[in-house]
Design an enzyme around this catalytic site. Structure first.
Site, PDB file in Angstrom:
ATOM      1  N   LYS A 102       0.846  -1.204   0.000  1.00  0.00           N
ATOM      2  CA  LYS A 102       0.000   0.000   0.000  1.00  0.00           C
ATOM      3  C   LYS A 102       0.879   1.252   0.000  1.00  0.00           C
ATOM      4  O   LYS A 102       0.668   2.169  -0.793  1.00  0.00           O
ATOM      5  CB  LYS A 102      -0.939  -0.017   1.220  1.00  0.00           C
ATOM      6  CG  LYS A 102      -2.066  -1.027   1.077  1.00  0.00           C
ATOM      7  CD  LYS A 102      -2.893  -1.230   2.344  1.00  0.00           C
ATOM      8  CE  LYS A 102      -3.922  -2.343   2.101  1.00  0.00           C
ATOM      9  NZ  LYS A 102      -4.768  -2.660   3.250  1.00  0.00           N
ATOM     10  N   GLN A 159      -4.806  -1.240   9.348  1.00  0.00           N
ATOM     11  CA  GLN A 159      -4.821  -2.581   8.770  1.00  0.00           C
ATOM     12  C   GLN A 159      -5.528  -3.562   9.709  1.00  0.00           C
ATOM     13  O   GLN A 159      -5.254  -3.592  10.905  1.00  0.00           O
ATOM     14  CB  GLN A 159      -3.372  -3.040   8.491  1.00  0.00           C
ATOM     15  CG  GLN A 159      -3.260  -4.354   7.761  1.00  0.00           C
ATOM     16  CD  GLN A 159      -3.784  -4.308   6.324  1.00  0.00           C
ATOM     17  OE1 GLN A 159      -3.833  -3.253   5.688  1.00  0.00           O
ATOM     18  NE2 GLN A 159      -4.184  -5.446   5.810  1.00  0.00           N
ATOM     19  N   ASP A 203     -10.785   3.504   3.441  1.00  0.00           N
ATOM     20  CA  ASP A 203     -11.201   2.097   3.418  1.00  0.00           C
ATOM     21  C   ASP A 203     -12.717   1.981   3.231  1.00  0.00           C
ATOM     22  O   ASP A 203     -13.222   0.917   2.875  1.00  0.00           O
ATOM     23  CB  ASP A 203     -10.869   1.439   4.768  1.00  0.00           C
ATOM     24  CG  ASP A 203      -9.703   0.466   4.688  1.00  0.00           C
ATOM     25  OD1 ASP A 203      -9.487  -0.127   3.620  1.00  0.00           O
ATOM     26  OD2 ASP A 203      -9.033   0.290   5.722  1.00  0.00           O
TER      27      ASP A 203
END
Ligand code: GUN
Length: 284
Positions: free
Chosen positions: A53, A97, A120
């Site tokens: 990422k 995460q 997200d």
């Protein structure tokens, strides 16, 4: 019939190239898009995802940094960091995460992220907006799958779509996106009775169940579009999806490989969401 393979890597590369001009336009106005990724603990798979990422951002000229904590860190420390990042004008996206260690209240952590930096799309406000058919940030994996349908000219209207998996990260948002696109949607899970009855009716089959080669050729309707969201590591170290690719290749109309299918698209859509967050902030 051998299915057409949907090349997620090629589409991801094409999209990432197209993002560079948007990043530079923002940077020229003093709004270089910035993403912070928070990793708690040292899960090897999560470490790889997080590195990819951050590197994905840097490769197209975005700012990105990783913040890591020991698995034993207390939740308040992470919440304080999120509050600091919420107030930082140079940071447009914040991603924690998952999964988090067990002593964390995952929902509380996700809700602490400012909704306009929740790239997200996991904050309740963003989930609600998606459910109402007016999305602000779409969760990256299902967003990537929708881009693959778009690229492949797959018209979802009136199609029978079956999603195997009901997670907040993939299954549920995937189902909402398919509903919003006019498909007739069934969401199955590992306990669904007669799963094959459902999957064999699917014009669009999305496997997001986390079990290697779970979807076999006999479960697939001839000509169906088969999307494999799984990333499973086999004992020999190789990656494989939730779909038995070799078998289903002979039955499906279109199919995504693993690796090189949905995986590269997930990070691509994270970049897209972060750029979009920066554009909104810049009033573009
Ligand atoms: N863990 C597995 N997939 C994801 C994702 O898309 N976002 C976050 N934050 N964690 C994940």
């Amino acid at each position: 019939m051998t299915a057409q393979i949907i090349d997620g890597k090629a589409l991801a590369d094409e999209l990432r190239q197209s993002f560079k001009a948007r990043v530079e336009a923002l940077a020229a106005k003093g709004h270089r898009p910035g993403l912070v990724v928070i990793l708690v603990g040292a899960d090897p798979a999560s470490e790889v995802y997080v590195r990819n990422k951050v590197n994905g951002c840097l490769a197209i000229g975005m700012h990105s940094e990783k913040i890591t904590y020991e698995a034993t860190v207390d939740q308040e420390t992470v919440l304080a960091k999120i509050a600091e990042l919420n107030a930082d004008p140079n940071i447009h996206g914040i991603l924690v995460q998952l999964p988090l260690p067990r002593h964390f209240d995952e929902e509380k952590v996700l809700e602490a992220i400012a909704a306009d930096k929740d790239v997200d799309g996991f904050h309740a406000e963003n989930v609600g907006a998606l459910a109402q058919g007016n999305p602000r940030f779409i969760p990256c994996t299902p967003y990537g799958v929708m881009k693959m349908f778009e690229k492949g000219g797959v018209d979802l209207t009136g199609q029978e779509a079956v999603v195997i998996g009901r997670s907040n990260i993939v299954g549920k948002p995937m189902a909402l996106l398919l509903i919003n696109a006019g498909a007739t949607v069934t969401v199955c899970n590992s306990r669904t009775r007669d799963l094959k009855f459902h999957t064999r009716r699917a014009d669009i089959l999305v496997a997001a169940i986390g079990k290697p080669k779970f979807v076999t050729a006999d479960m697939v309707k001839p000509g169906a579009v088969v999307i494999d969201v799984g990333i499973n590591r086999l004992p020999d170290g190789k990656l494989c999806g939730d779909v038995d690719f070799a078998g289903c290749l002979e039955v499906a109309g279109q199919i995504t490989p693993v690796p090189g299918g949905v995986g590269p698209m997930t990070i691509t859509m994270l970049l897209a969401n972060t750029i979009e967050a920066a554009e909104r902030k810049a009033g573009l």
